[in-house]
Design a protein around this motif. Structure first.
Motif, PDB file in Angstrom:
ATOM      1  N   GLN A  43      12.289   0.246   8.229  1.00 15.49           N
ATOM      2  CA  GLN A  43      12.628  -0.695   7.314  1.00 15.49           C
ATOM      3  C   GLN A  43      12.967  -0.024   5.815  1.00 15.49           C
ATOM      4  O   GLN A  43      11.992   1.320   5.948  1.00 15.49           O
ATOM      5  CB  GLN A  43      11.573  -1.913   7.370  1.00 15.49           C
ATOM      6  CG  GLN A  43      10.247  -1.130   7.116  1.00 15.49           C
ATOM      7  CD  GLN A  43       9.029  -2.742   6.415  1.00 15.49           C
ATOM      8  OE1 GLN A  43       8.480  -3.145   6.242  1.00 15.49           O
ATOM      9  NE2 GLN A  43       9.317  -3.195   8.241  1.00 15.49           N
ATOM     10  N   ASN A  44      13.096  -0.761   5.208  1.00 17.84           N
ATOM     11  CA  ASN A  44      13.752  -0.091   3.933  1.00 17.84           C
ATOM     12  C   ASN A  44      12.675  -1.328   2.971  1.00 17.84           C
ATOM     13  O   ASN A  44      12.266  -1.846   3.733  1.00 17.84           O
ATOM     14  CB  ASN A  44      15.173  -0.213   3.198  1.00 17.84           C
ATOM     15  CG  ASN A  44      16.240   0.302   4.508  1.00 17.84           C
ATOM     16  OD1 ASN A  44      16.163   1.297   4.098  1.00 17.84           O
ATOM     17  ND2 ASN A  44      16.707   0.023   4.654  1.00 17.84           N
ATOM     18  N   PHE A  45      12.464   0.066   1.518  1.00 20.47           N
ATOM     19  CA  PHE A  45      11.458  -0.908   1.199  1.00 20.47           C
ATOM     20  C   PHE A  45      11.705  -0.482  -0.375  1.00 20.47           C
ATOM     21  O   PHE A  45      12.789   1.015  -0.883  1.00 20.47           O
ATOM     22  CB  PHE A  45       9.667  -1.356   1.492  1.00 20.47           C
ATOM     23  CG  PHE A  45       9.486   0.470   1.238  1.00 20.47           C
ATOM     24  CD1 PHE A  45       8.109   0.740   0.567  1.00 20.47           C
ATOM     25  CD2 PHE A  45       9.457   1.736   1.796  1.00 20.47           C
ATOM     26  CE1 PHE A  45       7.978   2.338  -0.176  1.00 20.47           C
ATOM     27  CE2 PHE A  45       8.589   2.306   1.686  1.00 20.47           C
ATOM     28  CZ  PHE A  45       7.968   3.518   1.171  1.00 20.47           C
ATOM     29  N   ASN A  46      11.031  -0.444  -1.121  1.00 20.04           N
ATOM     30  CA  ASN A  46      11.176  -0.308  -2.523  1.00 20.04           C
ATOM     31  C   ASN A  46      10.318   0.360  -3.097  1.00 20.04           C
ATOM     32  O   ASN A  46       8.949  -0.750  -3.250  1.00 20.04           O
ATOM     33  CB  ASN A  46      11.715  -1.584  -4.068  1.00 20.04           C
ATOM     34  CG  ASN A  46      11.893  -1.319  -5.389  1.00 20.04           C
ATOM     35  OD1 ASN A  46      13.100   0.105  -5.508  1.00 20.04           O
ATOM     36  ND2 ASN A  46      11.032  -1.690  -6.274  1.00 20.04           N
ATOM     37  N   LEU A  47      10.111   1.677  -3.537  1.00 22.53           N
ATOM     38  CA  LEU A  47       9.125   2.528  -2.923  1.00 22.53           C
ATOM     39  C   LEU A  47       8.577   2.228  -4.711  1.00 22.53           C
ATOM     40  O   LEU A  47       9.308   2.302  -5.616  1.00 22.53           O
ATOM     41  CB  LEU A  47       9.384   3.654  -2.642  1.00 22.53           C
ATOM     42  CG  LEU A  47       8.543   4.693  -3.490  1.00 22.53           C
ATOM     43  CD1 LEU A  47       6.911   4.559  -3.037  1.00 22.53           C
ATOM     44  CD2 LEU A  47       9.027   6.575  -3.244  1.00 22.53           C
ATOM     45  N   PRO A  97       0.905  -0.999   0.231  1.00 22.63           N
ATOM     46  CA  PRO A  97      -0.303  -0.224  -0.324  1.00 22.63           C
ATOM     47  C   PRO A  97       1.076   1.135  -0.121  1.00 22.63           C
ATOM     48  O   PRO A  97       0.070   2.184  -0.510  1.00 22.63           O
ATOM     49  CB  PRO A  97      -1.218  -0.342   1.532  1.00 22.63           C
ATOM     50  CG  PRO A  97       0.027  -1.241   2.437  1.00 22.63           C
ATOM     51  CD  PRO A  97       0.406  -2.177   0.974  1.00 22.63           C
ATOM     52  N   ARG A  98       1.799   1.656   0.574  1.00 22.08           N
ATOM     53  CA  ARG A  98       3.145   2.928   0.042  1.00 22.08           C
ATOM     54  C   ARG A  98       3.516   2.812  -1.339  1.00 22.08           C
ATOM     55  O   ARG A  98       3.565   3.542  -1.293  1.00 22.08           O
ATOM     56  CB  ARG A  98       4.363   2.163   1.158  1.00 22.08           C
ATOM     57  CG  ARG A  98       3.815   2.409   2.340  1.00 22.08           C
ATOM     58  CD  ARG A  98       5.067   1.493   3.353  1.00 22.08           C
ATOM     59  NE  ARG A  98       5.667   0.410   2.510  1.00 22.08           N
ATOM     60  CZ  ARG A  98       6.710  -0.505   3.824  1.00 22.08           C
ATOM     61  NH1 ARG A  98       7.385   0.292   4.683  1.00 22.08           N
ATOM     62  NH2 ARG A  98       7.308  -2.166   3.035  1.00 22.08           N
ATOM     63  N   ASN A  99       3.166   2.123  -2.018  1.00 27.84           N
ATOM     64  CA  ASN A  99       3.435   1.835  -3.829  1.00 27.84           C
ATOM     65  C   ASN A  99       1.980   3.629  -4.185  1.00 27.84           C
ATOM     66  O   ASN A  99       1.169   3.809  -3.304  1.00 27.84           O
ATOM     67  CB  ASN A  99       3.619   0.979  -4.407  1.00 27.84           C
ATOM     68  CG  ASN A  99       4.334   0.811  -4.526  1.00 27.84           C
ATOM     69  OD1 ASN A  99       5.130   0.723  -4.295  1.00 27.84           O
ATOM     70  ND2 ASN A  99       4.104  -0.640  -5.091  1.00 27.84           N
ATOM     71  N   VAL A 100       2.439   4.539  -4.761  1.00 27.57           N
ATOM     72  CA  VAL A 100       2.286   5.897  -4.770  1.00 27.57           C
ATOM     73  C   VAL A 100       1.236   5.763  -6.134  1.00 27.57           C
ATOM     74  O   VAL A 100       1.876   5.534  -7.097  1.00 27.57           O
ATOM     75  CB  VAL A 100       3.016   6.802  -4.302  1.00 27.57           C
ATOM     76  CG1 VAL A 100       2.340   8.624  -4.860  1.00 27.57           C
ATOM     77  CG2 VAL A 100       3.863   6.802  -3.896  1.00 27.57           C
ATOM     78  N   ARG A 101       0.457   6.273  -5.961  1.00 32.19           N
ATOM     79  CA  ARG A 101      -0.462   6.676  -7.586  1.00 32.19           C
ATOM     80  C   ARG A 101      -0.573   8.244  -7.159  1.00 32.19           C
ATOM     81  O   ARG A 101      -1.376   8.744  -5.968  1.00 32.19           O
ATOM     82  CB  ARG A 101      -2.242   6.059  -6.344  1.00 32.19           C
ATOM     83  CG  ARG A 101      -2.654   4.703  -7.238  1.00 32.19           C
ATOM     84  CD  ARG A 101      -2.232   3.972  -6.393  1.00 32.19           C
ATOM     85  NE  ARG A 101      -2.460   2.642  -5.731  1.00 32.19           N
ATOM     86  CZ  ARG A 101      -1.808   1.361  -5.540  1.00 32.19           C
ATOM     87  NH1 ARG A 101      -1.038   1.833  -4.573  1.00 32.19           N
ATOM     88  NH2 ARG A 101      -2.995  -0.205  -5.284  1.00 32.19           N
ATOM     89  N   LEU A 102       0.060   8.679  -8.741  1.00 30.06           N
ATOM     90  CA  LEU A 102      -0.241   9.830  -8.574  1.00 30.06           C
ATOM     91  C   LEU A 102      -1.333  10.403  -9.640  1.00 30.06           C
ATOM     92  O   LEU A 102      -1.688   9.546 -10.823  1.00 30.06           O
ATOM     93  CB  LEU A 102       0.780   9.773  -8.926  1.00 30.06           C
ATOM     94  CG  LEU A 102       2.497   9.776  -8.686  1.00 30.06           C
ATOM     95  CD1 LEU A 102       3.798  10.311  -8.551  1.00 30.06           C
ATOM     96  CD2 LEU A 102       2.878  10.658  -7.189  1.00 30.06           C
ATOM     97  N   GLY A 103      -1.489  11.373  -9.822  1.00 34.67           N
ATOM     98  CA  GLY A 103      -2.507  12.335 -10.445  1.00 34.67           C
ATOM     99  C   GLY A 103      -2.092  13.647 -11.214  1.00 34.67           C
ATOM    100  O   GLY A 103      -1.028  14.296 -10.840  1.00 34.67           O
TER     101      GLY A 103
END
Length: 447
Positions: free
Chosen positions: A395-399, A306-312
Motif C-alpha cells: 500500500q501507499n502511504f505518506n512518509l 509507526p512507519r514514520n521515521v525518527r532520525l538522529g
C-alpha cells in the motif's frame, strides 16, 4: 505490432458499459499472467492506473481494477508480467534481483518512447530495460548467477573492504578469463559500474564559497560571483571546464528512506519499535527514551503511523589524508533511522551520509549555510511528507520524518546549535555554574 493488436486496452467504455472486446482482452491478459506469474502464489502485478504494476493482486481483483480504472497509459508490452523476458524468469521461481529492479524503477519509468514499435526507447525506458536484461541474463551459458547479481556483489565487496580501483579492475579481468565461454560482465570495474548504474541514488554537487558565506543554490545558482563577499565563483579552467573554488556534496535522504520501504526484508523492520514494546525500567532502544515519548505526546498524528521515521543527526570533522595530507578536514553529516531493532540501528549500511562539507578548515559558524539543502528537505518531510510504497503491506502511504536529536562532541555542538561553547555560560545545562579556565571551556568541567 503489439500496439495495433492491443488497441482494445484503451478502448474500454461504450457509454456506461464495458465493451465486449475489452472484456475479452482482459481475460487474455489474465491467462498470460497465469502462464508467466513470478511466484507460487496466485498473484501478479496489477497494471491498472492506480496500482501501476507496483502491487501484487489476485486475478479477481485485477479484473475489477481493470474494469473500473483501465490500464496504466501506454502499457502495450506487458514487461512487468514477464513478456519479452528470458524463459528463466517465468519458471515459477522468484528472482530477487529482478524484484529489486521492479521495486526501484519498474513502476515509474517513462514509457513514452515505446509507443510505436519502430521507435527506440527513450533514455529512462532503456535504463529500465537494460536492468531487467541484466537481472535475467546469466553471467555465462549455464550459470546460476545473473549479470546484475555478480555486478552488485563486486560493487558491494569493493565498498565493504575499501578495495582500490585497480585491484577490482584486475579481479574483473581475471574473472573474465576464468569463466567458461564469453562473459557478459566486461573486463574492467568501469564495465561493472555501468551494469548497476540504473540503481544509483540521486546526489547533487552544489558550488560553495571558499569562506563558507553562501551556496550557489536555488535563486543564486547562476551567479558568477559570491553575493556576500564578492569574490569569483570559479578558480580556474581545466580542460575547457570551469572549476569552482569549493563544492558541497548533497545526498537527499528521501529516496533512501523510500527505497527501504521498497525492499522486502527491510520494510517490515521499519515498524519494529511499535511491535516490540519496551520493558519498564530498562532502556534497550531509542524508543525507550524520554525524547521519543515526548515527540509522540506532542505530535500524536505523527506517532499514529509507526512507519514514520525518527532520525538522529551526527557530524564531526576528519582528515581524509591522515597526517601526511597536511591540515585538511571534511565534515560529513550523517543521519541514522531509529525505527529498526537495536541490532540494526547502528549498522553501517543504515548510516546515511547526507552532506560532505568541504575543507580545508572546519566550517565554524557557517555550518548552517552548508546544511541548507538538508534542512529544507527535512522540513518538507515533516510538514508535507513523501508518497511512499510499502511493499510489505502493498500500500501507499505518506512518509514523514523527524529529527529526535543531534550527536556530536562539544565544539561541533556549538556549530550545530549556535551556542557559544567558550566563556561564561558555556554549558547550556549548567549555565552560570559552568567552570571556565583560561577563557576556554573544558569539557571535563561539566557538572
Amino acid at each position: 505490432m503489439k500496439r495495433r493488436e492491443r488497441s482494445w486496452m484503451y478502448d474500454r467504455l461504450d457509454g456506461r458499459s464495458i465493451k465486449p472486446g475489452f472484456l475479452k482482452g482482459v481475460e487474455e491478459f489474465i491467462r498470460f499472467c497465469e502462464e508467466h506469474r513470478e511466484t507460487a502464489k496466485n498473484e501478479y502485478r496489477c497494471p491498472c492506473v492506480k496500482c501501476n504494476n507496483r502491487r501484487f493482486q489476485d486475478p479477481d481483483t485485477v479484473r475489477i481494477h481493470l474494469y473500473s480504472k483501465g490500464f496504466t497509459p501506454r502499457y502495450w508490452e506487458w514487461l512487468c508480467q514477464g513478456e519479452g523476458l528470458p524463459e528463466s524468469s517465468v519458471e515459477g521461481q522468484s528472482n530477487e534481483y529482478r524484484d529489486m529492479v521492479m521495486d526501484v524503477v519498474g513502476h515509474n519509468y517513462d514509457r513514452s518512447g515505446t509507443e510505436a514499435a519502430e521507435e527506440e526507447p527513450n533514455a529512462e525506458a532503456k535504463r529500465f530495460l537494460d536492468l531487467l536484461k541484466a537481472s535475467e541474463h546469466p553471467l555465462y551459458e549455464g550459470s546460476s548467477m545473473s549479470v546484475l547479481e555478480v555486478a552488485a556483489r563486486i560493487t558491494s565487496l569493493k565498498c565493504e573492504y575499501n578495495l582500490p580501483h585497480r585491484c577490482v579492475d584486475g579481479f574483473v579481468s581475471l574473472l573474465t578469463e576464468v569463466i567458461p565461454g564469453s562473459s557478459r560482465l566486461g573486463e574492467t570495474f568501469y564495465d561493472v559500474k555501468k551494469v548497476v548504474k540504473g540503481l544509483e541514488l540521486p546526489h547533487e554537487k552544489i558550488h560553495a564559497c571558499a569562506k563558507g558565506c553562501m551556496l550557489f543554490w536555488k535563486e543564486d545558482a547562476e551567479l558568477p560571483t559570491y553575493r556576500v563577499c564578492g569574490s569569483d565563483r570559479y578558480n580556474r579552467i581545466f580542460k575547457g571546464s570551469l572549476v569552482p573554488k569549493n563544492a558541497l556534496f548533497y545526498f537527499p535522504i528521501t529516496p533512501r528512506l523510500q527505497r527501504m520501504f521498497a525492499t522486502k526484508n527491510l520494510s517490515e523492520e521499519m515498524s519494529w519499535h511499535a511491535n516490540n514494546p519496551c520493558v519498564k525500567g530498562t532502556m534497550a532502544h531509542p524508543s525507550d527514551t524520554e525524547a521519543w515519548r515526548q515527540l509522540d505526546t506532542c505530535f500524536p498524528k505523527f506517532a499514529s503511523d509507526p512507519r514514520n521515521v525518527r532520525l538522529g543527526l551526527c557530524t564531526d570533522g576528519f582528515a581524509p589524508h591522515g597526517k601526511f595530507g597536511g591540515q585538511y578536514s571534511y565534515w560529513p553529516v550523517i543521519l541514522n533511522p531509529y525505527n529498526f531493532s537495536p541490532s540494526m540501528c547502528m549498522k553501517r549500511q543504515f548510516m546515511f551520509l547526507s552532506l560532505i562539507v568541504p575543507g580545508p578548515k572546519n566550517p565554524k559558524g557557517n555550518l548552517d549555510v552548508y546544511m541548507q539543502p538538508l534542512i529544507l528537505e527535512l522540513k518538507q518531510l515533516w510538514e508535507v511528507g513523501a508518497s511512499t510504497y510499502d511493499i510489505s503491506k502493498k500500500q501507499n502511504f505518506n512518509l514523514r520524518a523527524a529529527i529526535l536529536w543531534t550527536i556530536s562532541d562539544f565544539p561541533a555542538y556549538g556549530m550545530l546549535s549556535g551556542w557559544s561553547t567558550a566563556g561564561n555560560k558555556a554549558c547550556p545545562y549548567c549555565m552560570e555554574k559552568s567552570k571556565v579556565a583560561c577563557g576556554s571551556f573544558r569539557i571535563g568541567s561539566i557538572c
